[in-house]
Design an enzyme around this catalytic site. Sequence first.
Site, mmCIF file in Angstrom:
data_model
loop_
_atom_site.group_PDB
_atom_site.id
_atom_site.type_symbol
_atom_site.label_atom_id
_atom_site.label_comp_id
_atom_site.label_asym_id
_atom_site.label_seq_id
_atom_site.Cartn_x
_atom_site.Cartn_y
_atom_site.Cartn_z
ATOM 1 C CG ASP A 132 34.410 31.608 47.263
ATOM 2 O OD1 ASP A 132 35.205 31.229 46.386
ATOM 3 O OD2 ASP A 132 34.219 32.806 47.537
ATOM 4 C CD GLU A 171 42.398 34.720 41.081
ATOM 5 O OE1 GLU A 171 41.639 34.126 41.892
ATOM 6 O OE2 GLU A 171 42.315 34.576 39.856
#
EC number: 4.2.1.20
Length: 268
Positions: free
Chosen positions: A60, A49
């Site tokens: 995040d 990824e």
Amino acid sequence: MSRLQTRFAELKQENRAALVTFITAGDPDYATSLEILKGLPAAGADVIELGMPFTDPMADGPAIQLANIRALGNGQNLVKTLEMVREFRKGEQNTPLVLMGYFNPIHHYGVDRFIADAKEAGVDGLIVVDLPPEHNADLCDPAQAAGIDFIRLTTPTTDDKRLPVVLDGSSGFVYYVSVAGVTGAGSATVEHVQEAVARLRRHTDLPLCIGFGIRTPEHAATIARLADGVVVGSALIDQIANASDKPQAVKGVLDLCSALAEGVRTAR
């Protein structure tokens, strides 16, 4: 079959899970990030990824937020990220590569242009955190029509009523976020993961990859016994953040990748 389908089929024959690694494109700079990217397959990454840097990565935690800041500060953008994929593909045709990020940079780039350029560069799949299935027409449908898988996130709060909606149109694999929170924040118990996998299996035949909070080879091995893939991101990003120089950043990421791969490959 797509690269993702081929890779997961191969791993099923080997009776082992995939190690799915995440790095942010352009972190700490373009050249170092590209060196890390090119080294990941040999270090044991089965699927990669690649994060598309964005100013507001709301899913995040601090590690990947800081990686985004470092990358953007060094001039990384979507054009350069796609160029990085092209450079990667010059020497690596088998490892699936998934772009992960948020819709804003793609919208700004232009959806049709982005899909065409991503396909040409060698992108296999997309994870777009903030684009729910109600907006499939905006990106999911045209991406899949072009042969790019669209991978959905499911979470502990995705109930049985919502789950079929989330999974509708999903392809490649399903990414299960094992904790209710941001990347790098805590980790789920084995019992929770077992229950989540069993529930997801009732809804989909796609490979199940589990991430958020996996940091060590031992933890990766535990998850690899339960799922089709183990996703590690923040722990790898920390190797870049804590390195004394750029060669040490490359070595740190690839050494940890190798250790994680060993844990995953010997888990069953």
